[in-house]
Scaffold this motif. Structure first.
Motif: not given
Length: 287
Positions: A83-85, A93-103, A166-168, A276-280
């Motif tokens: 879940i999430g990216s 192998a590189n560090d993330a430039y952005a993250i998104l998740t839901v808990l 990422m949201w989609s 989410v569709k609106a922000i896209a």
């Protein structure tokens, strides 16, 4: 967007259809240097992502990051790797430039990082008002509501165009998880983000109070302005440890006249997909 990523981490590593967002530019201007960058989405990997996730969480919670077990929270996010990216450049192998998740708040409420966040967000919702004070503490404590805590952050100056995929992708993954009878059938989403006010520079203290009164809330994540239109409640709040923050980055913000704020949005599950569709569409039209 490309095809949906597999929920199986090993299969994804060998899947050439992994989502890729290309920032390609064509120009006939010989005086301009064009750098083409490929941003790719990956599942969380416990052997790679701990430090990158923790760094971005520290940025998300700003002056109040010291209040939380960020190591434990990073572990929770990484363990939930379907879940999430993460968004990276060049290589997994590189560090993330952005993250998104839901808990799932209810599922993890007995764990220290989530217990800390429940207490903190309930308190900050009271400070934010704007409908959050009435709803957030009750929902976070409820056994009936199923609250998805959305945590997302990215490096400053990351292009907004990488964010809607990422949201989609996360919505697709939540739908798959629900089909598999996993605990992601949320009634509400609580999105934690950051915002700021433009105030008079700390170098001119006499103008600070007046500027704060006249300024309006601005967003570190531009898509938040569109997403909040779909929220049942939204608002900003001061960081509780703001006065104790003496980091060079904070001092630089203050000197430039930027006052950071926490920001949260409560979105009903039925409206989340539309948000989410609106922000896209918003990010696409602003590009």
């Amino acid at each position: 967007m490309g095809k949906k990523r597999t929920r199986d981490a090993e299969a994804q590593d060998n899947d050439p259809t992994v989502d890729k967002m290309d920032q390609d530019s064509d120009s006939d201007d010989d005086d301009m240097d064009i750098v083409n960058v490929d941003f790719e989405l990956f599942n969380y990997d416990r052997d790679i992502d701990f430090h990158g996730v923790k760094t971005l969480l520290r940025q998300l919670f700003d002056a109040d990051a010291q209040l939380f077990d960020l190591s434990g929270l990073s572990d929770l996010i990484i363990e939930q790797n379907t879940i999430g990216s993460t968004c990276k450049v060049d290589d997994k192998a590189n560090d993330a430039y952005a993250i998104l998740t839901v808990l799932n708040v209810g599922e993890h409420r007995s764990k220290k990082p989530i217990a800390q966040l429940i207490e903190y967000l309930g308190d900050r919702a009271q400070a934010a008002g704007s409908g959050l004070a009435e709803s957030v503490p009750e929902l976070l404590a409820s056994d009936k509501a199923v609250v998805g805590l959305v945590l997302g952050e990215r490096l400053i100056n990351m292009p907004a165009e990488v964010i809607p995929p990422m949201w989609s992708m996360m919505i697709d993954e939540i739908e798959d998880a629900v089909e598999d009878k996993e605990p992601y059938e949320f009634t509400h989403y609580l999105v934690v983000s950051r915002a700021y006010y433009e105030v008079a520079s700390s170098l001119d203290e006499r103008k600070q109070k007046k500027a704060r009164e006249e300024s309006r809330l601005l967003y570190f994540h531009p898509e938040d302005e569109e997403m909040r239109k779909h929220a049942a409640a939204a608002g900003s709040y001061a960081f509780t440890k703001e006065a104790e923050s003496v980091a060079d980055s904070k001092r630089a913000f203050q000197e430039m006249g930027v006052k950071s704020q926490g920001f949260m949005m409560l979105i009903e599950a039925a409206k989340f997909d539309g948000a989410v569709k609106a922000i896209a569409e918003y990010v696409g039209s602003a590009a």
